[in-house]
Design a protein around this motif. Structure first.
Motif, PDB file in Angstrom:
ATOM      1  N   VAL B  66       0.882  -1.157   0.046  1.00 37.60           N
ATOM      2  CA  VAL B  66       0.006   0.042  -0.041  1.00 37.60           C
ATOM      3  C   VAL B  66       0.921   1.309   0.112  1.00 37.60           C
ATOM      4  CG1 VAL B  66      -1.767   1.076   1.361  1.00 37.60           C
ATOM      5  CG2 VAL B  66      -1.878  -0.991   1.181  1.00 37.60           C
ATOM      6  N   THR B  67       1.745   1.496   0.793  1.00 34.36           N
ATOM      7  CA  THR B  67       2.903   2.419   0.835  1.00 34.36           C
ATOM      8  C   THR B  67       4.090   1.879   1.025  1.00 34.36           C
ATOM      9  OG1 THR B  67       2.883   2.775   3.368  1.00 34.36           O
ATOM     10  CG2 THR B  67       1.198   4.051   1.995  1.00 34.36           C
ATOM     11  N   HIS B  68       5.215   2.693   0.601  1.00 29.12           N
ATOM     12  CA  HIS B  68       6.794   2.362   0.968  1.00 29.12           C
ATOM     13  C   HIS B  68       7.248   3.835   0.865  1.00 29.12           C
ATOM     14  CE1 HIS B  68       7.480   2.819  -3.499  1.00 29.12           C
ATOM     15  NE2 HIS B  68       8.737   3.053  -2.963  1.00 29.12           N
ATOM     16  N   ASP B  69       8.207   3.832   2.002  1.00 30.21           N
ATOM     17  CA  ASP B  69       9.001   5.189   2.205  1.00 30.21           C
ATOM     18  C   ASP B  69      10.311   4.698   2.415  1.00 30.21           C
ATOM     19  OD1 ASP B  69       6.704   7.082   3.085  1.00 30.21           O
ATOM     20  OD2 ASP B  69       6.128   5.681   4.305  1.00 30.21           O
ATOM     21  N   VAL B  70      11.208   5.462   1.806  1.00 28.12           N
ATOM     22  CA  VAL B  70      12.833   5.150   1.789  1.00 28.12           C
ATOM     23  C   VAL B  70      13.448   6.300   2.262  1.00 28.12           C
ATOM     24  CG1 VAL B  70      14.375   4.440   0.365  1.00 28.12           C
ATOM     25  CG2 VAL B  70      12.119   3.589  -0.367  1.00 28.12           C
ATOM     26  N   PHE B  82      10.297   1.418   4.673  1.00 28.90           N
ATOM     27  CA  PHE B  82       9.077   1.108   5.330  1.00 28.90           C
ATOM     28  C   PHE B  82       7.780   0.823   4.472  1.00 28.90           C
ATOM     29  CE2 PHE B  82       5.736   2.693   8.008  1.00 28.90           C
ATOM     30  CZ  PHE B  82       6.061   2.440   9.301  1.00 28.90           C
ATOM     31  N   THR B  84       3.820  -0.632   4.213  1.00 29.35           N
ATOM     32  CA  THR B  84       2.684  -1.099   4.756  1.00 29.35           C
ATOM     33  C   THR B  84       1.934  -1.585   3.694  1.00 29.35           C
ATOM     34  OG1 THR B  84       1.309   0.992   4.361  1.00 29.35           O
ATOM     35  CG2 THR B  84       2.628   1.034   6.145  1.00 29.35           C
ATOM     36  N   GLN B  99       6.332  -3.412   7.750  1.00 26.17           N
ATOM     37  CA  GLN B  99       7.623  -4.151   7.710  1.00 26.17           C
ATOM     38  C   GLN B  99       8.831  -3.015   7.478  1.00 26.17           C
ATOM     39  OE1 GLN B  99       8.187  -7.836   5.317  1.00 26.17           O
ATOM     40  NE2 GLN B  99      10.072  -8.238   6.435  1.00 26.17           N
ATOM     41  N   VAL B 100       9.782  -3.260   8.213  1.00 30.89           N
ATOM     42  CA  VAL B 100      10.789  -2.248   7.823  1.00 30.89           C
ATOM     43  C   VAL B 100      12.023  -2.899   7.588  1.00 30.89           C
ATOM     44  CG1 VAL B 100      11.542  -1.884  10.331  1.00 30.89           C
ATOM     45  CG2 VAL B 100      12.112  -0.217   8.740  1.00 30.89           C
TER      46      VAL B 100
END
Lengths: 123, 123
Positions: B66-70, B82, B84, B99-100
């Motif tokens: 759904v989301t990924h942050d880098v 990171f 979700t 999950q990270v």
């Protein structure tokens, strides 16, 4: 090596308590190298990060921590802390959130947040 | 510096695809320094981590991101990712997860997972 589990737990308790009582006081936990990703927006350095926190519109906020996991990172003295919990703003229904912190140590041995990512678990 | 956003996205796509098609192949992404926290259980080193993955009882698993942050971490070449998303196992209803990953580079420049924490968002 310091007991990373104790550091992680103390940090989590301090951070979310300060967030609730006085967000401006969190200044001490960031440096100009610190990075915040907040719901897909990116901020760098103490000033940008605290401005973002101050701009959040709620009057009251409280966090209930459900889980926290702590690991030593590959940066000497670094600690990764992964938190899941419930966030309650003003009179809204509680929302699930997840947040990760990567703490690093300053030369004097205190901890600061090098990386943090915050997401509500809505999707 | 490599484009950490591209590396992050490629990693996420590769990791969850491999998890679905052949979990044993994930061996290449871990080293003996790697740490996994999985629903509060802790594993260290490639062998323990892959054994844990292999012990998961489901026949089919699929992840929807759904989301990924880098973010770049404080370890040279290090990247924090990171994620979700939704996890579907066999015929169960989808469950939210977060999950990270903290990726580090080997001397030859490839990436491995130094830290990862996985949590279902049940609570």
């Amino acid at each position: 090596m310091a007991d990373f589990n104790s550091v992680g737990l103390q940090f989590v308790q301090y951070y979310y308590n300060q967030f609730q009582v006085n967000r401006a006081e969190l200044t001490n936990l960031f440096t100009d190298q610190s990075m915040l990703s907040f719901e897909g927006e990116h901020f760098r350095g103490t000033q940008q990060i605290i401005q973002k926190f101050q701009s959040l519109g709620m009057q009251k906020i409280s966090h209930q921590i459900v889980t926290h996991d702590v690991q030593p990172s590959s940066t000497p003295g670094g600690i990764i802390i992964f938190v899941t919990g419930l966030l309650k703003m003003d009179e809204d229904a509680p929302m699930k959130f997840t947040q990760v912190f990567h703490l690093n140590q300053t030369p004097s041995g205190s901890y600061y947040v090098h990386n943090t990512v915050f997401r509500l678990n809505l999707g």
